[in-house]
Write a protein that holds these residues in place. Structure first.
Motif, PDB file in Angstrom:
ATOM      1  N   UNK A 293       0.823  -1.217   0.000  1.00 35.40           N
ATOM      2  CA  UNK A 293       0.000   0.000   0.000  1.00 35.40           C
ATOM      3  C   UNK A 293       0.852   1.260   0.000  1.00 35.40           C
ATOM      4  N   UNK A 294       2.062   1.195   0.532  1.00 36.89           N
ATOM      5  CA  UNK A 294       2.947   2.362   0.539  1.00 36.89           C
ATOM      6  C   UNK A 294       3.160   2.898  -0.871  1.00 36.89           C
ATOM      7  N   UNK A 295       3.194   2.004  -1.848  1.00 39.90           N
ATOM      8  CA  UNK A 295       3.437   2.409  -3.230  1.00 39.90           C
ATOM      9  C   UNK A 295       2.190   3.006  -3.882  1.00 39.90           C
ATOM     10  N   UNK A 296       1.031   2.724  -3.319  1.00 40.37           N
ATOM     11  CA  UNK A 296      -0.219   3.089  -3.974  1.00 40.37           C
ATOM     12  C   UNK A 296      -1.085   4.030  -3.132  1.00 40.37           C
TER      13      UNK A 296
ATOM     14  N   UNK B 136      -8.032   2.986   5.555  1.00 36.64           N
ATOM     15  CA  UNK B 136      -7.315   2.401   6.686  1.00 36.64           C
ATOM     16  C   UNK B 136      -6.398   1.307   6.143  1.00 36.64           C
ATOM     17  N   UNK B 137      -5.509   0.816   7.006  1.00 38.06           N
ATOM     18  CA  UNK B 137      -4.507  -0.146   6.570  1.00 38.06           C
ATOM     19  C   UNK B 137      -4.516  -1.368   7.484  1.00 38.06           C
ATOM     20  N   UNK B 138      -4.479  -2.527   6.867  1.00 43.33           N
ATOM     21  CA  UNK B 138      -4.409  -3.760   7.651  1.00 43.33           C
ATOM     22  C   UNK B 138      -3.060  -3.892   8.335  1.00 43.33           C
ATOM     23  N   UNK B 139      -2.023  -3.391   7.700  1.00 38.96           N
ATOM     24  CA  UNK B 139      -0.671  -3.547   8.242  1.00 38.96           C
ATOM     25  C   UNK B 139       0.252  -2.469   7.691  1.00 38.96           C
ATOM     26  N   UNK B 140       1.269  -2.145   8.466  1.00 36.73           N
ATOM     27  CA  UNK B 140       2.381  -1.356   7.976  1.00 36.73           C
ATOM     28  C   UNK B 140       2.209   0.145   7.910  1.00 36.73           C
ATOM     29  N   UNK B 141       1.011   0.660   8.094  1.00 38.24           N
ATOM     30  CA  UNK B 141       0.798   2.106   7.946  1.00 38.24           C
ATOM     31  C   UNK B 141      -0.429   2.515   8.751  1.00 38.24           C
TER      32      UNK B 141
ATOM     33  N   UNK C 264      -3.697  -5.580  -2.572  1.00 37.67           N
ATOM     34  CA  UNK C 264      -2.644  -5.060  -3.430  1.00 37.67           C
ATOM     35  C   UNK C 264      -1.394  -5.911  -3.280  1.00 37.67           C
ATOM     36  N   UNK C 265      -0.672  -6.083  -4.381  1.00 37.80           N
ATOM     37  CA  UNK C 265       0.634  -6.699  -4.317  1.00 37.80           C
ATOM     38  C   UNK C 265       0.614  -8.204  -4.197  1.00 37.80           C
ATOM     39  N   UNK C 266       1.785  -8.742  -3.959  1.00 33.66           N
ATOM     40  CA  UNK C 266       2.022 -10.179  -3.933  1.00 33.66           C
ATOM     41  C   UNK C 266       1.555 -10.772  -2.610  1.00 33.66           C
ATOM     42  N   UNK C 267       0.675 -11.751  -2.679  1.00 31.45           N
ATOM     43  CA  UNK C 267       0.247 -12.501  -1.507  1.00 31.45           C
ATOM     44  C   UNK C 267      -0.309 -11.604  -0.411  1.00 31.45           C
ATOM     45  N   UNK C 268      -1.176 -10.716  -0.783  1.00 34.21           N
ATOM     46  CA  UNK C 268      -1.852  -9.905   0.232  1.00 34.21           C
ATOM     47  C   UNK C 268      -2.680 -10.819   1.117  1.00 34.21           C
ATOM     48  N   UNK C 269      -2.800 -10.505   2.412  1.00 32.54           N
ATOM     49  CA  UNK C 269      -3.594 -11.357   3.300  1.00 32.54           C
ATOM     50  C   UNK C 269      -5.037 -11.485   2.810  1.00 32.54           C
TER      51      UNK C 269
END
Length: 215
Positions: free
Chosen positions: A14-17, A33-38, A64-69
């Motif tokens: 998500x940081x990239x988007x 909101x963010x599930x993780x990292x932010x 988003x991204x590879x293997x998102x939860x």
């Protein structure tokens, strides 16, 4: 209709988007909101909405991204919050959270894995912008092909590790070996030569060599 809609970024990518996600959330009348990292986390955003008087909130996962939860994790987190705040109805993609979902704790997650090495993959803004998501995915894929799991090598995606000019940055512990500009081919070499072969990879950029003078 719910009182509020929250778009939930599921992956660390998500940081990239984040700018695109914020634009999309604004255009649809949602918050982000963010599930993780932010920040804000899902729980923090639910707390904020409850404080404004919301009694019904819909969470919309954005994978988003590879293997998102999976959505299961979002339901677990929403259920944990709902058990403490039963006065607010929470849906995940239109499906009501009952509070009877699996908890955040599990006997399987009680102990630290017995890994011999830990690999840190920087997911700060610069590393993410330069492909750290693909680097992390390549490490995971190469380890899986070689039959190595968390009890052998624990891969952890982190916040900024600071030598940003060398992005993407990867660190292997306990050797304290730092690698820079680690793309997909370099990630495979780190797995083959360092994590399997036992020797730091020669010829890769090294932001800091162990034992060198620190500035």
């Amino acid at each position: 209709m719910p009182d509020a809609v929250v778009m939930v970024a599921m992956g660390v990518d998500a940081e990239r988007h984040v700018d695109d996600l914020l634009d999309l959330a604004w255009a649809t009348g949602a918050t982000l909101a963010h599930l993780q990292g932010r920040d804000p986390s899902v729980a923090a955003e639910l707390d904020r909405l409850r404080a404004t008087g919301a009694t019904s909130v819909t969470l919309v996962p954005a994978s988003l991204g590879h293997r998102a939860p999976t959505r299961t994790w979002l339901r677990r987190i929403a259920a944990d919050w709902s058990r403490r705040h039963p006065d607010v109805r929470v849906d995940v993609a239109g499906r009501e959270v009952t509070g009877r979902e699996a908890p955040l704790t599990s006997a399987a997650w009680e102990h630290v894995p017995d890994h011999a090495r830990q690999v840190l993959v920087c997911r700060g803004p610069r590393c993410s912008a330069r492909g750290a998501g693909e680097t992390a995915a390549a490490l995971d894929d190469a380890l899986t092909v070689r039959g190595l799991g968390d009890d052998d090598v624990l891969v952890t995606q982190t916040g900024c590790l600071f030598p940003c000019n060398h992005a993407p940055v990867v660190v292997v512990h306990p050797e304290d070996t730092w690698y820079g500009r680690v793309g997909v081919p370099e990630a495979s070499r780190i797995v083959d030569e360092h994590l399997v072969g036992g020797e730091p990879v020669t010829g890769l950029e090294r932001p800091r060599v162990r034992g060198a003078a620190r500035r």
